[in-house]
Scaffold this motif. Structure first.
Motif, PDB file in Angstrom:
ATOM      1  N   SER A 164      -4.425   5.085  -2.004  1.00 23.26           N
ATOM      2  CA  SER A 164      -5.255   3.907  -1.803  1.00 23.26           C
ATOM      3  C   SER A 164      -6.692   4.299  -2.077  1.00 23.26           C
ATOM      4  O   SER A 164      -7.096   5.434  -1.833  1.00 23.26           O
ATOM      5  CB  SER A 164      -5.084   3.365  -0.384  1.00 23.26           C
ATOM      6  OG  SER A 164      -5.403   4.351   0.563  1.00 23.26           O
ATOM      7  N   TYR A 192     -13.867  -4.440  -7.608  1.00 20.93           N
ATOM      8  CA  TYR A 192     -14.165  -5.433  -6.570  1.00 20.93           C
ATOM      9  C   TYR A 192     -14.902  -6.630  -7.163  1.00 20.93           C
ATOM     10  O   TYR A 192     -14.620  -7.774  -6.802  1.00 20.93           O
ATOM     11  CB  TYR A 192     -14.989  -4.833  -5.421  1.00 20.93           C
ATOM     12  CG  TYR A 192     -15.327  -5.876  -4.389  1.00 20.93           C
ATOM     13  CD1 TYR A 192     -14.326  -6.388  -3.565  1.00 20.93           C
ATOM     14  CD2 TYR A 192     -16.597  -6.393  -4.269  1.00 20.93           C
ATOM     15  CE1 TYR A 192     -14.600  -7.384  -2.635  1.00 20.93           C
ATOM     16  CE2 TYR A 192     -16.887  -7.379  -3.340  1.00 20.93           C
ATOM     17  CZ  TYR A 192     -15.882  -7.863  -2.528  1.00 20.93           C
ATOM     18  OH  TYR A 192     -16.155  -8.853  -1.621  1.00 20.93           O
ATOM     19  N   VAL A 234     -12.357  -3.563   1.233  1.00 23.50           N
ATOM     20  CA  VAL A 234     -11.183  -3.825   0.396  1.00 23.50           C
ATOM     21  C   VAL A 234     -10.666  -2.480  -0.098  1.00 23.50           C
ATOM     22  O   VAL A 234     -11.431  -1.657  -0.601  1.00 23.50           O
ATOM     23  CB  VAL A 234     -11.512  -4.739  -0.807  1.00 23.50           C
ATOM     24  CG1 VAL A 234     -10.268  -4.971  -1.658  1.00 23.50           C
ATOM     25  CG2 VAL A 234     -12.108  -6.055  -0.342  1.00 23.50           C
ATOM     26  N   ALA A 292      -7.678  -0.849  -2.575  1.00 19.71           N
ATOM     27  CA  ALA A 292      -6.640  -1.055  -3.594  1.00 19.71           C
ATOM     28  C   ALA A 292      -5.493  -0.099  -3.287  1.00 19.71           C
ATOM     29  O   ALA A 292      -5.706   1.090  -3.025  1.00 19.71           O
ATOM     30  CB  ALA A 292      -7.203  -0.788  -4.987  1.00 19.71           C
ATOM     31  N   TYR A 332      -3.672  -5.209  -2.229  1.00 27.27           N
ATOM     32  CA  TYR A 332      -4.923  -4.873  -1.563  1.00 27.27           C
ATOM     33  C   TYR A 332      -4.759  -5.003  -0.062  1.00 27.27           C
ATOM     34  O   TYR A 332      -4.021  -5.858   0.425  1.00 27.27           O
ATOM     35  CB  TYR A 332      -6.045  -5.826  -2.001  1.00 27.27           C
ATOM     36  CG  TYR A 332      -6.283  -5.824  -3.482  1.00 27.27           C
ATOM     37  CD1 TYR A 332      -7.044  -4.829  -4.076  1.00 27.27           C
ATOM     38  CD2 TYR A 332      -5.737  -6.815  -4.297  1.00 27.27           C
ATOM     39  CE1 TYR A 332      -7.262  -4.817  -5.444  1.00 27.27           C
ATOM     40  CE2 TYR A 332      -5.946  -6.812  -5.658  1.00 27.27           C
ATOM     41  CZ  TYR A 332      -6.712  -5.817  -6.231  1.00 27.27           C
ATOM     42  OH  TYR A 332      -6.921  -5.812  -7.582  1.00 27.27           O
ATOM     43  N   PHE A 385      -7.399  -5.810   2.939  1.00 26.79           N
ATOM     44  CA  PHE A 385      -8.787  -6.201   3.116  1.00 26.79           C
ATOM     45  C   PHE A 385      -9.068  -6.512   4.576  1.00 26.79           C
ATOM     46  O   PHE A 385      -8.234  -7.033   5.296  1.00 26.79           O
ATOM     47  CB  PHE A 385      -9.177  -7.362   2.190  1.00 26.79           C
ATOM     48  CG  PHE A 385      -8.309  -8.582   2.298  1.00 26.79           C
ATOM     49  CD1 PHE A 385      -8.725  -9.687   3.025  1.00 26.79           C
ATOM     50  CD2 PHE A 385      -7.083  -8.643   1.658  1.00 26.79           C
ATOM     51  CE1 PHE A 385      -7.942 -10.820   3.112  1.00 26.79           C
ATOM     52  CE2 PHE A 385      -6.285  -9.767   1.736  1.00 26.79           C
ATOM     53  CZ  PHE A 385      -6.717 -10.867   2.475  1.00 26.79           C
TER      54      PHE A 385
END
Length: 147
Positions: free
Chosen positions: A24, A39, A77, A79, A89, A91
């Motif tokens: 991530s 983003y 956020v 990924a 994602y 968030f």
């Protein structure tokens, strides 16, 4: 699909190379001033998804001792990749809020919030890469964090 990332998240915020394997990458963090070009591409969708998820609070945390200002902000956020392919994602979003159970809050007088404990309601959710499916992070439901 999302739950496997909740327990095995490796933050690679400093790495701007292509992610390898299951990983991530923090692509946005309001407080640490991280903003990856990815983003910028997904920002409108993240903001809409965060505002929609925060609407759930009217039937949960806002049913109790809290009042929120209704202006949802995106705080972070991440990924999520599996085998080098973007899976979605995670968030985190929040709103300015007040604990109103220990003060003389009057719903008709916004000034009465000045005597209440101020903080933020914070929650996390997961989304598919196209934001067509979003679900709350079962490990990070809405909570009030005082300043």
């Amino acid at each position: 699909i999302f739950s496997s990332f909740a327990t095995s998240t490796t933050l690679a915020a400093q790495s701007r190379t292509a992610p390898q394997g299951d990983t991530s990458v923090v692509i946005y963090n309001l407080y640490n001033k991280i903003q990856d070009p990815l983003y910028s591409f997904i920002q409108p969708q993240v903001e809409v998804a965060a505002a929609q998820q925060a609407q759930i609070w009217g039937d949960t945390i806002l049913e109790g001792d809290y009042v929120a200002d209704g202006r949802t902000q995106v705080d972070e956020v991440i990924a999520l990749y599996k085998n080098n392919i973007l899976q979605g994602y995670k968030f985190t979003y929040s709103e300015k809020a007040w604990l109103v159970s220990d003060c003389n809050y009057n719903n008709d007088n916004v000034e009465s919030l000045n005597a209440c404990v101020e903080g933020r309601i914070v929650e996390s959710s997961y989304s598919t890469p196209d934001f067509q499916k979003t679900e709350q992070d079962e490990e990070h439901y809405a909570e009030f964090i005082h300043n």
